[in-house]
Design a protein around this motif. Structure first.
Motif, PDB file in Angstrom:
ATOM      1  N   SER A  39       0.920  -1.207  -0.099  1.00  0.00           N
ATOM      2  CA  SER A  39       0.156  -0.123  -0.092  1.00  0.00           C
ATOM      3  C   SER A  39       0.779   1.253  -0.094  1.00  0.00           C
ATOM      4  O   SER A  39       2.154   1.355   0.477  1.00  0.00           O
ATOM      5  N   ARG A  40       0.124   2.543  -0.397  1.00  0.00           N
ATOM      6  CA  ARG A  40       0.992   3.452  -0.558  1.00  0.00           C
ATOM      7  C   ARG A  40       1.382   4.040   1.039  1.00  0.00           C
ATOM      8  O   ARG A  40       2.201   4.641   1.420  1.00  0.00           O
ATOM      9  N   ASP A  41       0.340   3.907   1.849  1.00  0.00           N
ATOM     10  CA  ASP A  41       0.582   4.338   2.959  1.00  0.00           C
ATOM     11  C   ASP A  41       1.793   3.351   3.748  1.00  0.00           C
ATOM     12  O   ASP A  41       2.466   4.209   4.509  1.00  0.00           O
ATOM     13  N   GLY A  42       1.633   2.173   3.549  1.00  0.00           N
ATOM     14  CA  GLY A  42       2.784   1.271   4.240  1.00  0.00           C
ATOM     15  C   GLY A  42       4.185   1.950   3.596  1.00  0.00           C
ATOM     16  O   GLY A  42       5.025   1.799   4.376  1.00  0.00           O
ATOM     17  N   THR A  43       4.256   2.108   2.130  1.00  0.00           N
ATOM     18  CA  THR A  43       5.523   2.536   1.778  1.00  0.00           C
ATOM     19  C   THR A  43       6.016   3.864   2.271  1.00  0.00           C
ATOM     20  O   THR A  43       7.130   3.722   2.393  1.00  0.00           O
ATOM     21  N   LEU A  44       5.039   4.756   2.479  1.00  0.00           N
ATOM     22  CA  LEU A  44       5.454   6.237   2.893  1.00  0.00           C
ATOM     23  C   LEU A  44       5.984   6.051   4.519  1.00  0.00           C
ATOM     24  O   LEU A  44       6.688   6.580   4.900  1.00  0.00           O
ATOM     25  N   ARG A  45       5.248   5.255   5.141  1.00  0.00           N
ATOM     26  CA  ARG A  45       5.759   4.935   6.635  1.00  0.00           C
ATOM     27  C   ARG A  45       7.300   4.219   6.676  1.00  0.00           C
ATOM     28  O   ARG A  45       8.075   4.796   7.348  1.00  0.00           O
ATOM     29  N   ALA A  46       7.258   3.510   5.673  1.00  0.00           N
ATOM     30  CA  ALA A  46       8.748   2.750   5.822  1.00  0.00           C
ATOM     31  C   ALA A  46       9.753   3.795   5.369  1.00  0.00           C
ATOM     32  O   ALA A  46      10.707   3.855   5.871  1.00  0.00           O
ATOM     33  N   LEU A  47       9.269   4.567   4.191  1.00  0.00           N
ATOM     34  CA  LEU A  47      10.146   5.883   3.815  1.00  0.00           C
ATOM     35  C   LEU A  47      10.525   6.586   5.017  1.00  0.00           C
ATOM     36  O   LEU A  47      11.745   7.127   5.007  1.00  0.00           O
ATOM     37  N   GLU A  48       9.601   6.931   5.643  1.00  0.00           N
ATOM     38  CA  GLU A  48      10.006   7.942   6.993  1.00  0.00           C
ATOM     39  C   GLU A  48      11.006   7.488   7.875  1.00  0.00           C
ATOM     40  O   GLU A  48      12.009   7.987   8.268  1.00  0.00           O
ATOM     41  N   GLU A  49      10.787   5.994   8.120  1.00  0.00           N
ATOM     42  CA  GLU A  49      11.785   5.573   8.986  1.00  0.00           C
ATOM     43  C   GLU A  49      13.036   5.221   8.334  1.00  0.00           C
ATOM     44  O   GLU A  49      14.049   5.188   9.127  1.00  0.00           O
ATOM     45  N   MET A  50      13.252   5.123   7.083  1.00  0.00           N
ATOM     46  CA  MET A  50      14.529   5.069   6.388  1.00  0.00           C
ATOM     47  C   MET A  50      15.274   6.434   6.629  1.00  0.00           C
ATOM     48  O   MET A  50      16.571   6.259   6.775  1.00  0.00           O
ATOM     49  N   LEU A  51      14.436   7.378   6.179  1.00  0.00           N
ATOM     50  CA  LEU A  51      15.013   8.888   6.441  1.00  0.00           C
ATOM     51  C   LEU A  51      15.404   8.843   7.807  1.00  0.00           C
ATOM     52  O   LEU A  51      16.454   9.756   8.210  1.00  0.00           O
ATOM     53  N   ARG A  52      14.735   8.588   8.828  1.00  0.00           N
ATOM     54  CA  ARG A  52      15.027   8.606   9.965  1.00  0.00           C
ATOM     55  C   ARG A  52      16.415   7.878  10.747  1.00  0.00           C
ATOM     56  O   ARG A  52      17.335   8.171  11.311  1.00  0.00           O
ATOM     57  N   TYR A  53      16.170   6.619  10.352  1.00  0.00           N
ATOM     58  CA  TYR A  53      17.022   5.333  10.752  1.00  0.00           C
ATOM     59  C   TYR A  53      18.484   5.827  10.287  1.00  0.00           C
ATOM     60  O   TYR A  53      19.558   5.375  11.090  1.00  0.00           O
ATOM     61  N   ASP A  54      18.855   6.206   9.024  1.00  0.00           N
ATOM     62  CA  ASP A  54      20.185   6.226   8.456  1.00  0.00           C
ATOM     63  C   ASP A  54      19.938   7.386   7.666  1.00  0.00           C
ATOM     64  O   ASP A  54      19.792   7.416   6.209  1.00  0.00           O
ATOM     65  N   SER A  55      20.159   8.692   8.214  1.00  0.00           N
ATOM     66  CA  SER A  55      20.031  10.010   7.537  1.00  0.00           C
ATOM     67  C   SER A  55      20.905  10.094   6.233  1.00  0.00           C
ATOM     68  O   SER A  55      22.035   9.791   6.487  1.00  0.00           O
ATOM     69  N   ALA A  56      20.589  10.611   5.102  1.00  0.00           N
ATOM     70  CA  ALA A  56      21.438  11.099   4.046  1.00  0.00           C
ATOM     71  C   ALA A  56      22.440  12.095   4.585  1.00  0.00           C
ATOM     72  O   ALA A  56      23.445  11.960   3.659  1.00  0.00           O
ATOM     73  N   VAL A  57      21.980  12.796   5.341  1.00  0.00           N
ATOM     74  CA  VAL A  57      22.890  13.753   5.968  1.00  0.00           C
ATOM     75  C   VAL A  57      23.325  13.475   7.174  1.00  0.00           C
ATOM     76  O   VAL A  57      22.617  13.287   8.167  1.00  0.00           O
TER      77      VAL A  57
END
Length: 413
Positions: free
Chosen positions: A268-286
């Motif tokens: 689902s899009r909601d599931g994908t977006l939740r996972a994306l926010e966790e990726m952004l948090r867990y190992d920040s690109a910056v």
């Protein structure tokens, strides 16, 4: 601050919260450090502390407010660097004026129109390697995908993209692996390149950001130097951070097979977006945000900061702050409360956040759906990172997989 008080930090400290706490003896607050290039700074640690720093009226981006002793370290912010007059280093009212000129090009509605094209792009990149059963995800996908996207948004022809990628890599290594002459040469190239793009759009307007900025210059809302500087910012920073989001996000999934399974099964899009926010948090690109200066004597996180001192921010410490994130060391793609600061905060909140989120959503969903039995192709200890304390980028990410059938993967064509 005296140099003797400051704790010297390594590049690795900035991406590892546990290592940083071990070095500094704390997870929150404001402490005197030496950055890996030797530059003295106050390092802000923690989520609330970072929010305070990013919204503090006494902290400015202009290098003119910096103590004179810091000048040798301010390669990209000094006025003699031709492309220093962009949004990232601007304070009000200049920041608001420039942002107003380009903000509509990056809003959600405008960005969403790219979804079909971006989806086709992602599938095309996977098509090129899917039958091989293995690939290095960084050069095969994580690099070319965001380069193509930011080029499309700005209006860069395909045959020029490799040029700016090479020069942007030099800028990314500023104060760590790149030397002054290399940075100056890369800056001069970008200056000329951006000028050529602006001239081209004046002659032949298109539906792209370069046309928007050329028109802003002609209308007096932006100077020529500001337009060139912002083109440089969008091209270099705009693709670099997304490269890291894609590679770091996929690595997080590979390190946590159960979370990869959940991500794969919840299409689902909601599931994908939740996972994306966790990726952004867990190992920040910056990893680290630098170039903020005290325009006056001020207090930050209970610490007195003298006028002219440099303040740096450690993003992983904010995103792994146990006071606002439950079990921050746990990677959880179903996390719902996620107050990460990977796109910044306040005035300098990332203008390109909607674009980056759409790129991450499409790229990671297509990748995982089309590559079944996805796993690392080398021992994790063999993975290496580019030498920078401002960004956190994998040098390579070799993976193995089998092509997903239509039954296995929703994104398979």
């Amino acid at each position: 601050m005296t140099v003797s008080e400051a704790v010297p930090l390594t590049i690795e400290d900035f991406s590892d919260v546990e290592a940083l706490e071990s070095r500094l003896g704390r997870r929150h607050g404001c402490v005197p450090i030496l950055l890996p290039d030797g530059m003295p700074a106050w390092l802000v640690l923690g989520n609330a502390e970072m929010r305070q720093a990013l919204s503090h009226p006494g902290l400015v981006r202009s290098a003119s407010a910096a103590n004179e002793a810091l000048t040798p370290y301010l390669t990209l912010a000094n006025s003699d660097f031709p492309l220093s007059r962009h949004l990232l280093f601007a304070d009000q009212p200049d920041h608001g004026r420039m942002k107003e000129s380009v903000k509509d090009a990056f809003n959600r509605g405008r960005v969403e129109k790219l979804r079909p094209w971006m989806t086709d792009l992602a599938h095309g990149l996977v098509d090129a390697f899917v039958e091989a059963g293995e690939a290095d995800f960084v050069p095969a996908f994580a690099l070319p995908f965001p380069i193509a996207v930011i080029s499309e948004v700005l209006g860069v022809e395909e045959d020029r993209r490799a040029d700016f990628e090479a020069r942007a890599a030099v800028i990314t290594g500023v104060n760590t692996s790149a030397n002054g002459s290399d940075i100056a040469a890369a800056g001069a190239w970008f200056d000329t390149f951006a000028g050529e793009l602006l001239a081209s759009r004046r002659a032949e307007p298109r539906d792209d950001v370069m046309t928007t900025m050329a028109q802003a210059v002609d209308a007096g809302r932006m100077t020529e130097r500001e337009a060139r500087s912002n083109a440089f910012l969008f091209l270099s920073a705009g693709f670099e951070t997304t490269v890291n989001l894609l590679a770091n996000g996929l690595l997080a999934l590979l390190r946590h097979p159960e979370q990869l399974r959940i991500f794969r099964e919840d299409g689902s899009r909601d599931g994908t977006l939740r996972a994306l926010e966790e990726m952004l948090r867990y190992d920040s690109a910056v990893s680290g945000i630098t170039y903020r200066f005290a325009a006056e004597d001020l207090t930050l996180a209970g610490v007195r900061i003298p006028k002219g001192d440099h303040v740096a921010i450690c993003l992983p410490s904010a995103n792994h702050d146990e006071r606002v994130v439950e079990c921050p060391a746990h990677f959880d793609v179903r996390r719902t409360v996620n107050p990460h600061l990977s796109f910044g905060h306040s005035t300098h909140f990332c203008l390109g956040a909607p674009l980056a989120r759409l790129e991450g959503e499409i790229a990671l969903r297509v990748t995982v759906d089309r590559l079944a039995d996805l796993e690392l192709a080398v021992p994790e200890k063999e993975l290496t990172w580019e030498p920078s304390f401002t960004v956190h980028r994998l040098s390579r990410l070799p993976v193995r997989f089998r092509p997903a059938s239509r039954r296995d993967g929703r994104a398979a064509r």
